[in-house]
Design an enzyme around this catalytic site. Structure first.
Site, PDB file in Angstrom:
ATOM      1  CE  LYS A   8      57.083  52.113  19.606  1.00 29.89           C
ATOM      2  NZ  LYS A   8      57.064  53.304  18.754  1.00 29.89           N
ATOM      3  NE  ARG A  66      50.063  58.398  13.657  1.00 32.44           N
ATOM      4  CZ  ARG A  66      50.651  57.284  14.005  1.00 32.44           C
ATOM      5  NH1 ARG A  66      51.362  56.623  13.143  1.00 32.44           N
ATOM      6  NH2 ARG A  66      50.539  56.800  15.218  1.00 32.44           N
TER       7      ARG A  66
END
Length: 159
Positions: free
Chosen positions: A41, A90
């Site tokens: 990232k 999630r």
């Protein structure tokens, strides 16, 4: 003492992350929120900036501390004498990758237990990537992050 570690990139910390931290703080004696380094990232904030934002958003939780780590998570848990790993979920897509990682961690250290905490419905769609994207177009991110985090994001992107 039951010490749990909640690892993540937290770039930036969202209200979804905060929800998991608050709920974990009620389940365990001490929760260490750990900023992890993910080489795949390109972070908006440095590890120290992420730690600072996490400290500001968790100041109301006396049994929560913030740390950072670069390396194997299992090694970090051993050093901290923590046996519980907290992971937020999630959606089903999160479960698949988190289940795989939990299995690897269990193989590396049988004493480690992974506890999954489902995010509240109002945060199921929320990710740090979405927050950064909306902010990059000068969108309102007030429902996604705390005021301190919002200010830091717009300072960073020059908005």
């Amino acid at each position: 003492m039951k010490i749990a570690v909640y690892p993540g990139s937290f770039d930036p910390v969202t209200k979804g992350h905060l929800d998991i931290i608050e709920r974990a703080s009620k389940l365990f004696d001490h929760v260490i929120v750990t900023v992890m380094f993910n080489q795949s990232k390109s972070p908006m904030f440095s590890p120290d900036e992420r730690m600072d934002l996490l400290k500001k958003t968790t100041v109301h939780l006396p049994n929560v501390s913030v740390d950072k780590h670069m390396g194997l998570l299992i090694d970090y848990l051993k050093v901290k004498e923590a046996r519980i790993l907290v992971k937020g979920l999630r959606a089903i897509s999160d479960f698949e990758s988190e289940f795989q990682m939990a299995s690897v961690n269990q193989k590396l250290c049988k004493e480690i237990e992974t506890v999954f905490i489902m995010t509240r419905t109002e945060y199921m769609y929320l990710s740090s990537s979405i927050v950064k994207e909306v902010a990059s177009f000068d969108g309102d991110i007030s429902d996604f992050v705390t005021e301190e985090v919002k200010d830091a994001i717009f300072q960073k992107i020059g908005g």
